[in-house]
Design a protein around this motif. Structure first.
Motif, PDB file in Angstrom:
ATOM      1  N   ARG A 372       0.840  -1.184   0.000  1.00 53.09           N
ATOM      2  CA  ARG A 372       0.000   0.000   0.000  1.00 53.09           C
ATOM      3  C   ARG A 372       0.886   1.248   0.000  1.00 53.09           C
ATOM      4  O   ARG A 372       1.873   1.336   0.726  1.00 53.09           O
ATOM      5  CB  ARG A 372      -0.928   0.034   1.218  1.00 53.09           C
ATOM      6  N   ASP A 397      -2.064   0.557  -4.618  1.00 50.40           N
ATOM      7  CA  ASP A 397      -1.244  -0.626  -4.436  1.00 50.40           C
ATOM      8  C   ASP A 397      -0.011  -0.500  -5.326  1.00 50.40           C
ATOM      9  O   ASP A 397       0.142   0.476  -6.070  1.00 50.40           O
ATOM     10  CB  ASP A 397      -2.023  -1.918  -4.716  1.00 50.40           C
ATOM     11  N   ILE A 403      -6.784   2.423  -4.599  1.00 55.60           N
ATOM     12  CA  ILE A 403      -7.592   1.579  -3.716  1.00 55.60           C
ATOM     13  C   ILE A 403      -8.670   2.405  -3.037  1.00 55.60           C
ATOM     14  O   ILE A 403      -9.834   2.011  -2.996  1.00 55.60           O
ATOM     15  CB  ILE A 403      -6.698   0.883  -2.669  1.00 55.60           C
ATOM     16  N   TRP A 404      -8.312   3.539  -2.492  1.00 54.69           N
ATOM     17  CA  TRP A 404      -9.305   4.459  -1.944  1.00 54.69           C
ATOM     18  C   TRP A 404      -8.731   5.861  -1.878  1.00 54.69           C
ATOM     19  O   TRP A 404      -7.529   6.060  -1.963  1.00 54.69           O
ATOM     20  CB  TRP A 404      -9.843   3.992  -0.601  1.00 54.69           C
ATOM     21  N   ASP A 457      -8.459  -1.881   2.408  1.00 56.61           N
ATOM     22  CA  ASP A 457      -9.454  -1.597   1.375  1.00 56.61           C
ATOM     23  C   ASP A 457     -10.143  -0.253   1.580  1.00 56.61           C
ATOM     24  O   ASP A 457     -11.041   0.117   0.830  1.00 56.61           O
ATOM     25  CB  ASP A 457     -10.499  -2.715   1.310  1.00 56.61           C
ATOM     26  N   THR A 459     -11.916   0.723   4.319  1.00 62.23           N
ATOM     27  CA  THR A 459     -12.937   0.735   5.366  1.00 62.23           C
ATOM     28  C   THR A 459     -12.283   1.074   6.697  1.00 62.23           C
ATOM     29  O   THR A 459     -11.112   0.771   6.932  1.00 62.23           O
ATOM     30  CB  THR A 459     -13.644  -0.626   5.464  1.00 62.23           C
TER      31      THR A 459
END
Length: 851
Positions: A372, A397, A403-404, A457, A459
């Motif tokens: 990450r 990544d 990814i977010w 991810d 969250t």
């Protein structure tokens, strides 16, 4: 001239006052927007057949909720009108559950207020309940450690990689603590100095960087609470950086924005390097590898990789300019560079892949770990003619996939930030599990006391809140088991998980060279557990360069275990390059560690490693003289080509006088060592005085002391010159300097007069030290053949490398104290692997073959 200067001054004054007005206007708009802002944290949970919403108000005023909009994709939209749903500041409410119309849809859920502000919900996962949370409420971890009071605000803090030790500095004192809060030591900071950076080296050692106003910086190595060493350094106005390699050798880097790099060893010795830039720079270290990015004075960008102060690789990056940042993840073999783009550099493949950022965006801080990349990205926009800055966190990544992202929204001439979509100018951090840590704003403008932690991810995993004022600094160890926050009132720290068991990977060699199309090289990798780690582990080597083949004797095992690694370069490998090869161990639970190998690729060659001893000395006035008694004298007679040592005394004397020279013998010297000298005796000058003196040759070394090579009484009558040629191998110490003494010795039995002459030999040499007829070739494999030819390619001698050996001794009969020109050839059967050019060959030569 005065009128012109007055006009200039007036223009500058108007410009300054206009800027102050714009700044005040900006502050007013921000404060007004803050006073009346609507700010909601909205999440929804997909329960299968239903949808459940949780809404929490972060606004300073009551917020009236009007609609819930559920979009199933395309035109499939459900709008739910809300009544009597006013949410006070800091309160929570649950909406629903609402039935799902389509089970297979990608949901988009929004809450709309009576003022028309739209807040999009993020989805929470059912798996999040495993950390002890109720539906829709992210877990908040209490501080399971304790609050450590300080003298004023905490200036800097560091957690060691294992999560066992914490160092922090406040206004007056440096503290080192154990994880359980037990104090290891404290250290008073000098008056007038302010702590800027602290690094835990181990349980006894801490490195502290301080500044004294705008005068200078000062680095301290603090050992067991005392100053081990310190050094004053320049402090440029534009800033400086500190980074530490904590491998087998500790190396400290102090880097200034003026282009000066200071490299310190553990003992405080240092060197200064000028890099040729003045402006943007960033430095980062992982394990014992360091990366520096900078923009040179010519405007070009550069990436440098260093180990223990030596440059391993330099890479030009054309797009690197302005703001820049860098980080390393050796476990994945990556260096990540940020500026107007994000660059992912593969250490092995030497490839740089880039990621496009939104326009007018720059990376000012980034961390990479656990596949990450978390980048703090600053966006520059025009707002009332004043530069207006906001930041966002963008997580990718290592393949470059987004990814977010936390992106603010611009609606109705205003910027809106969700509490989980805005990051102020603070560093972000990532642990090996890919979880992202960042400080977020709360309460009044400029105050920060919330630290959320995100899953890989995107969250929310949890958040930690400070009840003791603004958070200035924070740190987390790479395994994500210990988190510390430095606040106005002291240090807060908490375990956000157990101090995870793990393992450490080490290699038997840090650097090797393989030859293209040569034989494989072997090294050993060791995996050692700590904290009781017992899961099965798999070894792998990441992204092999072209032409490099790697084989593992055993790729899996339960720690502790070792495995041999065989590395070979085939004909397609690129020579003249070095590669950084991470050897990675991955546990069944995802725990990772790595050690890296510096791999050099060359050709199959044979080179002379050290010269044989073929040292010829002529007598001259530069010979050194030493006497241990009265009556000894030395005289040099150039016309007679001799050096005479004489003795004349009326009283008995015990001692000697002699001339000497020093010679270094290599550690791996292979041949017998001989000494050759020409000398003659004279009779006693006074025949009435009886007694004898002794002529002798001695060798002195530090490890062997005095050793006698040759000794004989001085003759009574004049003697013709003779050659003395003796083997002296046991008298020489290898790996150090030996001193050869030519002496006249008196035992003290009677007074007498005599002399001994050391003369030139027919080759005009007075002393020769040489190796006897043997050369050594190292770096071979069993059964390889070494052949020695003269310059006409006539075979003089050969030898075969025996089994279980990597070297061969070749004997050249009758060579004596001389050398010749010839060739050395290494063969595998009839196939020539390598050969020298025309070289001088003498007894005692050592050659090294690179296979």
């Amino acid at each position: 001239m005065l009128l012109f200067m007055s006009m200039i001054y007036s223009l500058l004054t108007i410009q300054r006052e206009q800027q102050e007005y714009f700044n005040a206007l900006k502050v007013y708009h921000e404060e007004e927007a803050e006073r009346i802002r609507e700010d909601l944290e909205v999440s929804f949970e997909d329960l299968g057949q239903d949808i459940l919403l949780n809404v929490k108000s972060r606004a300073p005023i009551p917020v009236e909720l009007s609609y819930v909009v559920i979009n199933y994709g395309g035109l499939n939209v459900t709008v739910i009108k809300l009544t009597n749903n006013t949410l006070g500041p800091g309160l929570n409410t649950t909406l629903g559950p609402y039935p799902k119309l389509r089970a297979d849809s990608q949901l988009s859920v929004k809450v709309i207020t009576s003022r028309g502000n739209v807040f999009e919900a993020y989805q929470t996962l059912l798996e999040r309940r495993t950390v002890g949370t109720s539906v829709g409420s992210p877990p908040t971890y209490p501080f399971t450690g304790f609050r450590q009071s300080s003298s004023g605000a905490v200036r800097c803090a560091d957690v060691d990689d294992t999560g066992r030790f914490i160092a922090f500095a406040d206004e007056t004192t440096l503290h080192l603590l154990r994880r359980d809060g037990e104090a290891v030591f404290s250290y008073e900071i000098e008056d007038g100095y302010i702590a800027r950076r602290v690094e835990v080296v181990d349980e006894n050692n801490v490195v502290l960087l301080t500044i004294k106003g705008d005068e200078h910086a000062k680095i301290y190595w603090v050992r067991e609470g005392e100053t081990y060493w310190s050094s004053i350094l320049p402090l440029p106005a534009s800033g400086s950086f500190l980074s530490i390699e904590k491998g087998d050798r500790v190396t400290i880097y102090y880097l200034t924005c003026n282009g000066e790099l200071y490299v310190f060893n553990e003992d405080g010795t240092s060197q200064a390097i000028t890099l040729g830039f003045n402006g943007e720079v960033f430095v980062s270290t992982d394990n014992d590898l360091t990366a520096i990015v900078y923009v040179s004075t010519s405007g070009s960008g550069h990436l440098m990789l260093l180990k223990e102060g030596s440059v391993l690789r330099a890479v030009d990056i054309a797009w690197l300019s302005g703001i820049c940042a860098v980080d390393l993840d050796v476990e994945y073999g990556r260096v990540v560079v940020g500026s107007s783009l994000i660059g992912i550099y593969d250490l092995n493949l030497r490839e740089l892949k880039t990621i496009e950022l939104p326009s007018n965006s720059y990376v000012f801080w980034l961390k990479c770990e656990g596949n990450r990349i978390a980048a703090s990205v600053i966006y520059i926009d025009a707002y009332y003619y004043v530069s207006y800055y906001y930041t966002r966190c963008m997580v990718y990544d290592y393949e470059g996939n987004l990814i977010w992202d936390t992106s603010p929204r611009y609606e109705g001439n205003s910027w809106y930030y969700s509490i989980y979509s805005f990051i102020p100018l603070y560093p972000v951090k990532v642990d090996v599990k890919g979880r992202v840590y960042a400080i977020w704003p709360s309460g009044k403008l400029g105050e920060t006391n919330i630290l959320p932690i995100y899953q890989p991810d995107g969250t929310l995993y949890t958040r930690v809140e400070s009840e003791y004022g603004m958070v200035h600094v924070f740190d987390v160890n790479e395994h994500g088991s210990l988190l510390v926050l430095g606040t106005d009132e002291g240090l807060l720290y908490t375990g956000i998980g157990e101090n995870s068991p793990g393992f450490e990977v080490t290699l038997s060699q840090e650097q090797i060279t393989v030859a293209r199309d040569g034989f494989p090289k072997e090294l050993t990798v060791e995996v050692a557990p700590y904290e009781g780690y017992s899961s099965n582990i798999e070894l792998e080597v990441l992204s092999l360069p072209q032409g490099i083949n790697v084989a593992l004797e055993s790729s899996t095992g339960s720690p502790p275990f070792t495995s041999r690694i065989f590395i070979q370069a085939n004909a397609t490998a690129n020579t003249g390059q070095s590669f950084i090869l991470p050897i990675v161990a991955v546990g069944e639970d995802g725990t990772r560690d790595a050690a890296y190998l510096i791999l050099n690729v060359g050709e199959v060659t044979i080179v002379k490693r050290s010269e044989g001893l073929l040292l010829h000395y002529t007598f001259n006035t530069e010979w050194r003289w030493l006497s241990t008694g009265e009556g000894f004298e030395a005289s040099f007679e150039p016309s007679l080509r001799r050096y005479t040592i004489s003795f004349d005394s009326d009283e008995p004397v015990s001692g000697w006088g002699g001339i000497y020279e020093g010679v270094y013998v290599p550690e791996d010297y292979p041949a017998p060592i001989r000494i050759r000298v020409k000398l003659s005796d004279t009779q006693a000058l006074d025949p009435t005085k009886v007694g004898r003196l002794t002529k002798r040759i001695q060798v002195y070394s530090q490890s062997l002391g005095w050793r006698t090579v040759y000794e004989e009484d001085v003759a009574e009558d004049d003697t013709e010159p003779v050659f003395i040629d003796v083997e002296a191998t046991p008298c020489f110490a290898k790996g150090e300097t030996n001193f050869i003494f030519l002496q006249l010795f008196s035992s003290g039995s009677a007074p007498l007069r005599a002399s001994v002459c050391f003369m030139y030999d027919p080759y005009n040499y007075s002393l020769t030290i040489y190796g006897e007829d043997v050369i050594l070739v190292k770096g071979l494999k069993a059964n390889l053949k070494v052949e020695v030819y003269n310059e006409s390619w006539y075979l003089l001698a050969n030898a075969v490398c025996p089994p279980d050996s990597d070297e061969a001794f070749v004997t050249l009969n009758g060579l004596g104290p001389s050398s010749f020109q010839g060739y050395i050839v290494v063969k595998d059967g009839d196939n020539v692997l390598c050969q020298t050019g025309l070289v001088w060959i003498s007894g005692g030569d050592v050659y090294q073959v690179n296979l």
